[in-house]
Write a protein that holds these residues in place. Structure first.
Motif, PDB file in Angstrom:
ATOM      1  N   VAL A 153       0.842  -1.201   0.000  1.00  0.00           N
ATOM      2  CA  VAL A 153       0.000   0.000   0.000  1.00  0.00           C
ATOM      3  C   VAL A 153       0.875   1.249   0.000  1.00  0.00           C
ATOM      4  O   VAL A 153       0.633   2.196  -0.773  1.00  0.00           O
ATOM      5  N   VAL A 154       1.897   1.257   0.822  1.00  0.00           N
ATOM      6  CA  VAL A 154       2.810   2.413   0.874  1.00  0.00           C
ATOM      7  C   VAL A 154       3.496   2.594  -0.473  1.00  0.00           C
ATOM      8  O   VAL A 154       3.585   3.713  -0.994  1.00  0.00           O
TER       9      VAL A 154
ATOM     10  N   VAL B   2       1.003   4.087  -2.948  1.00  0.00           N
ATOM     11  CA  VAL B   2       0.762   5.516  -2.710  1.00  0.00           C
ATOM     12  C   VAL B   2       1.935   6.344  -3.220  1.00  0.00           C
ATOM     13  O   VAL B   2       1.747   7.367  -3.899  1.00  0.00           O
TER      14      VAL B   2
ATOM     15  N   LEU C 135       1.873   6.394  -6.921  1.00  0.00           N
ATOM     16  CA  LEU C 135       0.802   7.275  -7.378  1.00  0.00           C
ATOM     17  C   LEU C 135       1.242   8.732  -7.318  1.00  0.00           C
ATOM     18  O   LEU C 135       0.985   9.520  -8.248  1.00  0.00           O
ATOM     19  N   LEU C 136       1.925   9.099  -6.257  1.00  0.00           N
ATOM     20  CA  LEU C 136       2.409  10.477  -6.123  1.00  0.00           C
ATOM     21  C   LEU C 136       3.495  10.792  -7.156  1.00  0.00           C
ATOM     22  O   LEU C 136       3.548  11.909  -7.690  1.00  0.00           O
TER      23      LEU C 136
END
Length: 84
Positions: free
Chosen positions: A12-13, A16, A19-20
């Motif tokens: 998940v990290v 994210v 995605l950034l």
């Protein structure tokens, strides 16, 4: 779920952060490429394992044949010694 020693929270990290960094438009493309790479790696690994198994089987057959021949040769030698 544990892939390459990475658990769900770590994934998940990573998602994210990706995605950034790459943005939502590039992320599906990157995911597809990553999936293709993993698939090809797994196929290569499977092929390597299959080849290794074939080689092991051939080696086992050779050893078995050699052992049988040596046994016959020893028996033949013993029979010749007893007949003298």
């Amino acid at each position: 779920m544990n892939i390459f020693g990475i658990g769900l929270p770590e994934m998940v990290v990573i998602g994210v952060v990706a995605l950034l960094i790459f943005g939502p438009k590039k992320l599906p493309e990157i995911g597809r490429s990553l999936a293709k790479t993993i698939r090809s790696f797994q196929q290569a690994s499977d092929e390597f394992q299959n080849e290794l198994k074939k080689e092991v089987q051939q080696l086992e057959e050779t050893i078995k044949t050699t052992a049988e021949l040596e046994t016959k040769q020893i028996e033949s030698t013993k029979e010749q010694e007893h007949s003298k």
